[in-house]
Design an enzyme around this catalytic site. Structure first.
Site, short mmCIF file in Angstrom:
data_model
loop_
_atom_site.label_atom_id
_atom_site.label_comp_id
_atom_site.label_asym_id
_atom_site.label_seq_id
_atom_site.Cartn_x
_atom_site.Cartn_y
_atom_site.Cartn_z
N TYR A 25 0.80 -1.22 0.00
CA TYR A 25 0.00 0.00 0.00
C TYR A 25 0.83 1.28 0.00
CZ TYR A 25 -3.68 -3.32 1.14
OH TYR A 25 -4.54 -4.37 1.12
N HIS A 102 -8.96 1.76 -5.81
CA HIS A 102 -8.17 0.80 -5.03
C HIS A 102 -6.70 1.13 -5.21
CE1 HIS A 102 -11.62 -1.68 -4.15
NE2 HIS A 102 -11.98 -1.52 -5.41
#
Length: 154
Positions: A25, A102
């Site tokens: 991430y 996302h």
């Protein structure tokens, strides 16, 4: 005239962005993402309301509150992507443009992460471009809602 409002919603565990699995991430925090969104929105002549919750019901309530209030929704549903029919139904009910974001490419991840209920309600989906996906989503939303660039005004 006030600028069009785009609500940027973030689902569960995104409050841990920058600390949780940075190899997947990245190291940007949710505060960094909010600052990026604020900067991009200002340049596009948009107002934003940026929120994060770990609660599915709260997220659904926020979506419902967008009806009649917001011009569009940018949402990173996180873990609710693959599980929440209620969230999908709420997004369909508000009848607004929705861009699903996302940070990772969910289609290159585990099979259970590859199906999105939210995509059924989304005008568009941005996945796999890191936190820059939020900036791209706001740019796309500005086009969808016909926002006027403040730099174009004389």
């Amino acid at each position: 005239m006030s600028p069009p409002l785009v609500v940027v919603l973030n689902g569960p565990n995104l409050n841990l962005l920058g600390m949780r699995e940075p190899d997947k991430y990245g190291t940007a925090t949710l505060d960094d993402v909010e600052a990026l969104c604020a900067e991009i929105a200002e340049g596009l002549g948009l107002a934003i309301d940026f929120r994060q919750t770990n609660g599915e019901g709260e997220l659904i309530t926020w979506v419902q509150e967008c009806r009649g209030r917001a011009a569009g929704i940018v949402i990173n549903p996180a873990g609710y992507t693959t599980t929440s029919i209620g969230l999908m139904d709420a997004l369909l009910a508000v009848d607004l443009p929705v861009i699903e974001v996302h940070i990772t490419n969910i289609h290159r991840r585990e099979e259970f992460r590859q199906h999105s209920f939210v995509s059924k309600a989304a005008t568009g989906v941005i996945a796999g471009l890191g936190v820059q996906g939020y900036a791209l989503a706001l740019e796309a939303m500005a086009g969808l809602i016909g926002a006027e660039d403040p730099d174009d005004e004389a």
